[in-house]
Design a protein around this motif. Structure first.
Motif, PDB file in Angstrom:
ATOM      1  N   UNK A  12       0.809  -1.212   0.000  1.00 22.31           N
ATOM      2  CA  UNK A  12       0.000   0.000   0.000  1.00 22.31           C
ATOM      3  C   UNK A  12       0.840   1.260   0.000  1.00 22.31           C
ATOM      4  N   UNK A  13       2.016   1.156   0.611  1.00 23.63           N
ATOM      5  CA  UNK A  13       2.861   2.345   0.710  1.00 23.63           C
ATOM      6  C   UNK A  13       4.039   2.205  -0.245  1.00 23.63           C
ATOM      7  N   UNK A  45      -5.677 -10.297  -1.975  1.00 22.68           N
ATOM      8  CA  UNK A  45      -6.132  -8.927  -2.250  1.00 22.68           C
ATOM      9  C   UNK A  45      -5.622  -8.438  -3.605  1.00 22.68           C
ATOM     10  N   UNK A  50      -7.668  -5.348  -4.983  1.00 19.32           N
ATOM     11  CA  UNK A  50      -7.775  -4.469  -3.816  1.00 19.32           C
ATOM     12  C   UNK A  50      -6.420  -3.870  -3.447  1.00 19.32           C
ATOM     13  N   UNK A  81     -13.455  -7.054   3.381  1.00 20.19           N
ATOM     14  CA  UNK A  81     -13.503  -5.811   2.606  1.00 20.19           C
ATOM     15  C   UNK A  81     -14.236  -5.953   1.273  1.00 20.19           C
ATOM     16  N   UNK A  84     -18.166  -5.018   1.875  1.00 19.41           N
ATOM     17  CA  UNK A  84     -18.470  -3.807   2.642  1.00 19.41           C
ATOM     18  C   UNK A  84     -19.135  -2.720   1.806  1.00 19.41           C
TER      19      UNK A  84
ATOM     20  N   UNK B  88     -15.795   3.672   3.441  1.00 21.61           N
ATOM     21  CA  UNK B  88     -15.788   2.263   3.869  1.00 21.61           C
ATOM     22  C   UNK B  88     -16.016   1.313   2.695  1.00 21.61           C
ATOM     23  N   UNK B  91     -13.114  -0.353  -1.042  1.00 20.53           N
ATOM     24  CA  UNK B  91     -12.518  -1.631  -1.455  1.00 20.53           C
ATOM     25  C   UNK B  91     -13.529  -2.509  -2.207  1.00 20.53           C
ATOM     26  N   UNK B 176      -3.789   8.983   1.851  1.00 18.53           N
ATOM     27  CA  UNK B 176      -3.476   7.847   2.718  1.00 18.53           C
ATOM     28  C   UNK B 176      -3.482   8.281   4.181  1.00 18.53           C
ATOM     29  N   UNK B 272      -6.550   1.598   0.581  1.00 20.98           N
ATOM     30  CA  UNK B 272      -5.793   1.410   1.823  1.00 20.98           C
ATOM     31  C   UNK B 272      -6.128   0.006   2.326  1.00 20.98           C
ATOM     32  N   UNK B 273      -5.307  -0.507   3.219  1.00 17.87           N
ATOM     33  CA  UNK B 273      -5.557  -1.867   3.692  1.00 17.87           C
ATOM     34  C   UNK B 273      -6.796  -1.887   4.577  1.00 17.87           C
ATOM     35  N   UNK B 274      -7.382  -3.069   4.694  1.00 21.84           N
ATOM     36  CA  UNK B 274      -8.618  -3.225   5.472  1.00 21.84           C
ATOM     37  C   UNK B 274      -8.410  -2.803   6.917  1.00 21.84           C
ATOM     38  N   UNK B 275      -7.202  -3.006   7.411  1.00 23.09           N
ATOM     39  CA  UNK B 275      -6.925  -2.655   8.811  1.00 23.09           C
ATOM     40  C   UNK B 275      -7.086  -1.151   9.031  1.00 23.09           C
ATOM     41  N   UNK B 276      -6.924  -0.381   7.939  1.00 24.74           N
ATOM     42  CA  UNK B 276      -7.009   1.071   8.077  1.00 24.74           C
ATOM     43  C   UNK B 276      -8.417   1.602   7.822  1.00 24.74           C
ATOM     44  N   UNK B 277      -9.307   0.733   7.304  1.00 21.62           N
ATOM     45  CA  UNK B 277     -10.665   1.182   7.028  1.00 21.62           C
ATOM     46  C   UNK B 277     -11.473   1.185   8.319  1.00 21.62           C
ATOM     47  N   UNK B 278     -12.347   2.188   8.471  1.00 19.33           N
ATOM     48  CA  UNK B 278     -13.209   2.218   9.653  1.00 19.33           C
ATOM     49  C   UNK B 278     -14.134   1.019   9.622  1.00 19.33           C
ATOM     50  N   UNK B 279     -14.467   0.476  10.774  1.00 23.80           N
ATOM     51  CA  UNK B 279     -15.308  -0.721  10.790  1.00 23.80           C
ATOM     52  C   UNK B 279     -16.655  -0.487  11.454  1.00 23.80           C
TER      53      UNK B 279
END
Lengths: 261, 282
Positions: A12-13, A45, A50, A81, A84, B88, B91, B176, B272-279
């Motif tokens: 991602x970065x 992903x 993704x 993801x 969602x 959200x 992705x 980001x 952005x990765x899923x970990x960074x997306x609000x849940x």
């Protein structure tokens, strides 16, 4: 034609890659095995579009993943993801995605009934327990009936009964499933599957699941090594007839314990 | 093209507690405050406006100012929810445009239509509440002079907030900065409240035209009263006015600018990765 990674770097970065030059082929009946954080989920992903491919080429049925658009029936996954698009109920999500991607709503309902989980249909994914969420996501991914069903840790958080039922479902659909896990307890159930080991953003193998069971792990580069894995700045070798048996490890996260023994 | 996504969007909006709580309930409370204040308004203006006809005009201007400002803030509250939802869903949209028959333009169109329906729904509730309460308060019917013009402005305002929300949610992805998502999502609401409530009592002059939120508000006042849009304090008795063409040009220019910006950022953002997306709520 399978899914083909050719020296793929992805992340991602900028310049912080999770996948670091992955070259391999993924076909249904392939298991990606590796410790947490190795890059297994990132491979999925990347296939799904993704995570962007920074360098290298990723081909899905011969076509670059960047050029794929509107390819119904090709790939689905149980990654949260993917599902969602809206905070809708599980049942509404199933209907929406089956309508958009293709699939079988009756199959979805039959999987849910297999797990006696009708109660979760009217709930949002966020309102489910970890185990229920896993069942729902697996059922959603399988019900789309795509050529490649990518299952990310499909047994995680399941109780023993649900785990057995899920394994049965995986075996029945092995002609469509590419799975990843860090658990090694299921290796003896997956005879005929090919295994790719994913460690530190790199892929090693393939090796047959049945053969992998008989291997042991030793520290360093062994002369008779069938496979040498890079763990951070150290190396371990998979060898036959000695070392810590892979089958005795419940999870590949314990690979790092080799250095402690 | 499947319209099931649009139906689900509408279902989500209609069942969304933040929409009912903030965009509808809280804004109806503000309309109620305006209704309660009618007594003191009549007392103050009757000293300066002796004729009944002029008083009716002043009452309509008062009603229109309350409706215009509250309706815009209500729509900006809805756009906060939209902004969070678009972020959200970023992705899932990437997946669906690759591996389903839903195309990017189809998802975009259904999102826009869904939000416009929501805007019309919220505005209609605000309008019905305004007409009912303020007609009772002034004992004269407070019906808008040009309902079609009013609804046209509401649709344009919906497009403005949609394009602004799409720009902001993609800005988070491009920069980001997922942790800034909450603050950035509230920008439509913060800017709208700041600029519109300032303009009620303060003469902001041509800011009322340059700011798209104020331009939308003064157009609503224009169509409600049938008089030219005010560009000095909305609540003053004889505000300076301009031709409605200017705020329309401003509103349309901002919609185009935000739409182009959002399309550019949709193309540029790489997720952005899923970990960074609000849940929350998913």
């Amino acid at each position: 034609m399978p899914i083909e990674f050719r020296d793929v770097y992805a992340g991602y970065r900028r310049r912080e890659y999770v996948l670091k030059g992955v070259t391999c082929e993924l076909a249904p009946g392939t298991l990606l095995l590796g410790p947490n954080g190795a890059g297994k989920t990132t491979m999925f992903r990347t296939i799904l579009g993704l995570t962007p491919v920074a360098k290298g080429t990723l081909l899905i049925d011969g076509k670059s993943v960047d050029e794929i658009s509107g390819a119904c029936g090709v790939a689905s996954a149980n990654l949260g993801e993917v599902w969602r698009i809206l905070p809708a109920t599980v049942d509404d999500l199933a209907k929406l995605y089956i309508d958009a991607v293709g699939g079988d709503y009756d199959l979805f309902r039959s999987i849910i009934e297999t797990f006696k989980a009708d109660r979760l249909l009217g709930k949002k994914l966020s309102r489910l327990s970890a185990g229920e969420r896993r069942i729902a996501l697996n059922a959603l991914a399988l019900s789309l009936r795509t050529r490649y069903v990518l299952l990310d840790e499909p047994f995680e958080n399941l109780d023993p009964r649900a785990r057995a039922a899920m394994l049965k479902l995986v075996l029945e659909n092995s002609s469509r499933i590419i799975m990843n896990t860090h658990a090694t307890w299921l290796l003896d159930k997956l005879s005929g599957w090919r295994v790719l080991l994913v460690v530190g953003g790199k892929v090693f193998g393939p090796i047959e699941a049945a053969k992998l069971l008989n291997l042991g792990i030793v520290e360093g580069v062994a002369e008779d090594a069938l496979l040498v894995l890079n763990l951070d700045d150290r190396k371990v070798s998979l060898v036959e007839g000695r070392g810590t048996p892979l089958s005795r490890m419940d999870s590949l996260d314990r690979l790092y314990e080799v250095f402690l023994t | 093209m499947t319209w099931r996504y649009l139906r689900l969007c509408l279902k989500y909006y209609i069942l969304s507690p933040p929409i009912w709580g903030w965009a509808i309930g809280f804004m109806m409370f503000w309309l109620l405050l305006g209704y309660i204040d009618i007594g003191s308004f009549i007392k103050n203006v009757s000293k300066y406006i002796p004729s009944r006809e002029a008083l009716t005009d002043a009452a309509l201007a008062y009603t229109a100012a309350w409706f215009g400002s509250v309706a815009i803030v209500a729509l900006s509250s809805a756009s906060v929810s939209l902004c969070k939802r678009l972020f959200a869903a970023s992705m899932s949209i990437r997946y669906l445009t690759k591996y389903s028959k839903l195309r990017a333009h189809s998802i975009y169109l259904q999102n826009v239509v869904g939000f416009l329906v929501l805007c019309l729904f919220i505005s209609s509730i605000m309008l019905a509440t305004t007409v009912t309460l303020y007609s009772k308060g002034f004992s004269i019917p407070m019906i808008p002079k040009n309902v079609w013009g009013l609804y046209l402005t509401i649709i344009a305002t919906g497009l403005l907030y949609y394009s602004f929300s799409e720009t902001l949610s993609n800005l988070v992805l491009v920069l980001r900065k997922p942790k800034a998502e909450t603050l950035i999502s509230y920008l439509p609401l913060i800017l709208s409240i700041g600029l519109i409530y300032s303009a009620i009592n303060v003469d902001l002059g041509y800011v009322n035209i340059v700011s798209p939120f104020n331009a939308a508000t003064i157009l609503m006042i224009h169509y409600y009263t049938g008089k030219n849009p005010p560009i000095s304090a909305y609540a003053s008795l004889n505000p300076r006015t301009v031709s409605p063409v200017l705020p329309w040009i401003s509103l349309i220019a901002w919609i185009i600018a935000f739409s182009l910006a959002s399309i550019a950022m949709i193309k540029k953002q790489r997720g952005v990765s899923i970990e960074e997306l609000a849940t929350e709520s998913y």
